[in-house]
Design a protein around this motif. Structure first.
Motif, PDB file in Angstrom:
ATOM      1  N   VAL A 100      37.569  43.975  50.807  1.00 28.09           N
ATOM      2  CA  VAL A 100      38.123  43.672  52.125  1.00 28.09           C
ATOM      3  C   VAL A 100      37.043  42.871  52.844  1.00 28.09           C
ATOM      4  O   VAL A 100      35.948  43.369  53.074  1.00 28.09           O
ATOM      5  CB  VAL A 100      38.454  44.950  52.929  1.00 28.09           C
ATOM      6  CG1 VAL A 100      39.082  44.593  54.269  1.00 28.09           C
ATOM      7  CG2 VAL A 100      39.377  45.866  52.133  1.00 28.09           C
ATOM      8  N   PHE A 101      37.341  41.625  53.163  1.00 27.61           N
ATOM      9  CA  PHE A 101      36.275  40.776  53.700  1.00 27.61           C
ATOM     10  C   PHE A 101      36.807  39.873  54.807  1.00 27.61           C
ATOM     11  O   PHE A 101      38.001  39.649  54.960  1.00 27.61           O
ATOM     12  CB  PHE A 101      35.678  39.913  52.582  1.00 27.61           C
ATOM     13  CG  PHE A 101      36.566  38.779  52.132  1.00 27.61           C
ATOM     14  CD1 PHE A 101      36.398  37.498  52.640  1.00 27.61           C
ATOM     15  CD2 PHE A 101      37.586  38.996  51.217  1.00 27.61           C
ATOM     16  CE1 PHE A 101      37.228  36.460  52.246  1.00 27.61           C
ATOM     17  CE2 PHE A 101      38.417  37.955  50.806  1.00 27.61           C
ATOM     18  CZ  PHE A 101      38.241  36.686  51.330  1.00 27.61           C
ATOM     19  N   ARG A 102      35.889  39.358  55.599  1.00 25.67           N
ATOM     20  CA  ARG A 102      36.211  38.315  56.573  1.00 25.67           C
ATOM     21  C   ARG A 102      35.082  37.294  56.559  1.00 25.67           C
ATOM     22  O   ARG A 102      33.955  37.607  56.175  1.00 25.67           O
ATOM     23  CB  ARG A 102      36.454  38.885  57.969  1.00 25.67           C
ATOM     24  CG  ARG A 102      35.267  39.457  58.668  1.00 25.67           C
ATOM     25  CD  ARG A 102      35.676  40.263  59.908  1.00 25.67           C
ATOM     26  NE  ARG A 102      36.556  39.513  60.794  1.00 25.67           N
ATOM     27  CZ  ARG A 102      36.121  38.752  61.799  1.00 25.67           C
ATOM     28  NH1 ARG A 102      34.817  38.634  62.014  1.00 25.67           N
ATOM     29  NH2 ARG A 102      36.963  38.117  62.580  1.00 25.67           N
ATOM     30  N   ASP A 103      35.397  36.086  56.950  1.00 28.87           N
ATOM     31  CA  ASP A 103      34.398  35.028  56.971  1.00 28.87           C
ATOM     32  C   ASP A 103      34.586  34.188  58.234  1.00 28.87           C
ATOM     33  O   ASP A 103      35.313  34.580  59.150  1.00 28.87           O
ATOM     34  CB  ASP A 103      34.470  34.176  55.699  1.00 28.87           C
ATOM     35  CG  ASP A 103      35.859  33.585  55.461  1.00 28.87           C
ATOM     36  OD1 ASP A 103      36.624  33.446  56.454  1.00 28.87           O
ATOM     37  OD2 ASP A 103      36.184  33.270  54.314  1.00 28.87           O
ATOM     38  N   ALA A 104      33.938  33.025  58.273  1.00 25.00           N
ATOM     39  CA  ALA A 104      33.960  32.210  59.486  1.00 25.00           C
ATOM     40  C   ALA A 104      35.343  31.645  59.793  1.00 25.00           C
ATOM     41  O   ALA A 104      35.587  31.176  60.914  1.00 25.00           O
ATOM     42  CB  ALA A 104      32.951  31.073  59.360  1.00 25.00           C
ATOM     43  N   THR A 105      36.273  31.685  58.833  1.00 23.60           N
ATOM     44  CA  THR A 105      37.627  31.175  59.088  1.00 23.60           C
ATOM     45  C   THR A 105      38.507  32.207  59.785  1.00 23.60           C
ATOM     46  O   THR A 105      39.577  31.853  60.292  1.00 23.60           O
ATOM     47  CB  THR A 105      38.319  30.755  57.779  1.00 23.60           C
ATOM     48  OG1 THR A 105      38.594  31.930  56.987  1.00 23.60           O
ATOM     49  CG2 THR A 105      37.453  29.795  56.976  1.00 23.60           C
ATOM     50  N   ALA A 106      38.081  33.472  59.818  1.00 20.78           N
ATOM     51  CA  ALA A 106      38.908  34.548  60.375  1.00 20.78           C
ATOM     52  C   ALA A 106      39.208  34.289  61.845  1.00 20.78           C
ATOM     53  O   ALA A 106      38.310  34.040  62.652  1.00 20.78           O
ATOM     54  CB  ALA A 106      38.216  35.893  60.201  1.00 20.78           C
ATOM     55  N   GLY A 107      40.474  34.353  62.188  1.00 20.83           N
ATOM     56  CA  GLY A 107      40.888  34.126  63.559  1.00 20.83           C
ATOM     57  C   GLY A 107      41.035  32.666  63.917  1.00 20.83           C
ATOM     58  O   GLY A 107      41.486  32.329  65.022  1.00 20.83           O
ATOM     59  N   VAL A 108      40.649  31.763  63.004  1.00 26.54           N
ATOM     60  CA  VAL A 108      40.760  30.324  63.244  1.00 26.54           C
ATOM     61  C   VAL A 108      41.769  29.723  62.262  1.00 26.54           C
ATOM     62  O   VAL A 108      42.807  29.193  62.656  1.00 26.54           O
ATOM     63  CB  VAL A 108      39.393  29.620  63.103  1.00 26.54           C
ATOM     64  CG1 VAL A 108      39.537  28.135  63.407  1.00 26.54           C
ATOM     65  CG2 VAL A 108      38.365  30.258  64.028  1.00 26.54           C
ATOM     66  N   GLU A 109      41.451  29.804  60.971  1.00 28.10           N
ATOM     67  CA  GLU A 109      42.348  29.294  59.927  1.00 28.10           C
ATOM     68  C   GLU A 109      43.016  30.411  59.143  1.00 28.10           C
ATOM     69  O   GLU A 109      44.019  30.174  58.456  1.00 28.10           O
ATOM     70  CB  GLU A 109      41.567  28.413  58.959  1.00 28.10           C
ATOM     71  CG  GLU A 109      40.960  27.167  59.568  1.00 28.10           C
ATOM     72  CD  GLU A 109      40.140  26.410  58.543  1.00 28.10           C
ATOM     73  OE1 GLU A 109      40.697  25.477  57.931  1.00 28.10           O
ATOM     74  OE2 GLU A 109      38.961  26.759  58.345  1.00 28.10           O
ATOM     75  N   THR A 110      42.454  31.617  59.191  1.00 26.09           N
ATOM     76  CA  THR A 110      42.990  32.744  58.437  1.00 26.09           C
ATOM     77  C   THR A 110      43.175  33.933  59.362  1.00 26.09           C
ATOM     78  O   THR A 110      42.755  33.914  60.528  1.00 26.09           O
ATOM     79  CB  THR A 110      42.066  33.127  57.266  1.00 26.09           C
ATOM     80  OG1 THR A 110      40.773  33.493  57.794  1.00 26.09           O
ATOM     81  CG2 THR A 110      41.899  31.950  56.301  1.00 26.09           C
ATOM     82  N   TYR A 111      43.782  34.984  58.842  1.00 24.66           N
ATOM     83  CA  TYR A 111      44.074  36.176  59.644  1.00 24.66           C
ATOM     84  C   TYR A 111      42.789  36.772  60.213  1.00 24.66           C
ATOM     85  O   TYR A 111      41.789  36.931  59.504  1.00 24.66           O
ATOM     86  CB  TYR A 111      44.815  37.198  58.778  1.00 24.66           C
ATOM     87  CG  TYR A 111      45.168  38.457  59.514  1.00 24.66           C
ATOM     88  CD1 TYR A 111      45.971  38.417  60.648  1.00 24.66           C
ATOM     89  CD2 TYR A 111      44.708  39.689  59.071  1.00 24.66           C
ATOM     90  CE1 TYR A 111      46.305  39.575  61.327  1.00 24.66           C
ATOM     91  CE2 TYR A 111      45.042  40.860  59.736  1.00 24.66           C
ATOM     92  CZ  TYR A 111      45.834  40.786  60.872  1.00 24.66           C
ATOM     93  OH  TYR A 111      46.155  41.932  61.534  1.00 24.66           O
TER      94      TYR A 111
END
Length: 209
Positions: A150-161
């Motif tokens: 389960v991960f998030r990166d710099a795209t989270a909330g911008v290009e991805t969930y």
């Protein structure tokens, strides 16, 4: 004893288990067999009970010691109007070979879900890989013979969930494993407020070192 809006019969919590009591006319069944009275096995059981009721399905969920009913509605407006999921084009650059660093003993970690419930899972080690010239690592939980990230990166909330994404991988072989981020996918909570998705925690955000 509870009457659940939209569902016939009664659901009673007794000694940590949920019992359904219904009439034949209510139309409940499990595996095609009509059900009038049944103690329902939750989704954490080896063989959970999935109640069918017309185009709906019902199951008891257990999260952090708490019980709830989940209802799937085949006629839901959101389902009828679903137009698919926007995806990124496949890119081999997002398929990486990671080194596997196993812990001497799997470490227990507390995993928080979107409802605030906490569950303890075992982390067997970490995957170490290089992307964009940076060394990164991710710590998965063990799901049988596979690993669940389960991960998030710099795209989270911008290009991805915004809350992050899921990725599964085969267990390590010869000290390594393949992480194919092309196959990362949204958790159920990206589509419904009634899901109980785990949130990324320490070691589950792509990080340096």
């Amino acid at each position: 004893m509870n009457h659940v809006e939209g569902l016939p019969g009664t659901f009673t919590l007794r000694e940590g288990r949920v019992e359904l009591v219904a009439r034949p006319v209510d139309g409940y069944a499990v595996g095609g067999v009509p059900v009038e009275r049944r103690v329902l096995a939750s989704d954490t059981s080896p063989v959970p009970d999935l109640l069918s009721l017309g185009n709906r399905s019902v199951m008891v969920l257990e999260r952090g010691g708490k019980l709830a009913l989940r209802v799937w509605d085949g006629d839901a407006a959101a389902r009828r109007g679903f137009e698919g999921i926007e995806t990124f084009p496949f890119d081999l650059a997002w398929r990486v070979l990671a080194l596997w660093e196993a812990w001497p003993t799997p470490r227990p970690v507390e995993v928080v879900d979107v409802t605030g419930s906490v569950a303890t899972r075992l982390v067997p080690g970490r995957a170490i890989f290089t992307m964009g010239g940076r060394e990164l690592s991710l710590e998965p939980t063990a799901e049988g013979d596979r690993l669940a990230f389960v991960f998030r990166d710099a795209t989270a909330g911008v290009e991805t969930y915004g809350s992050g994404r899921f990725l599964t991988a085969d267990g390590p072989r010869d000290g390594g494993l393949v992480l194919d981020f092309n196959r990362a996918f949204n958790p159920p909570c990206a589509y419904t407020p009634f899901a109980t998705c785990p949130l990324p925690g320490p070691g589950t955000c792509c990080r340096s070192g």
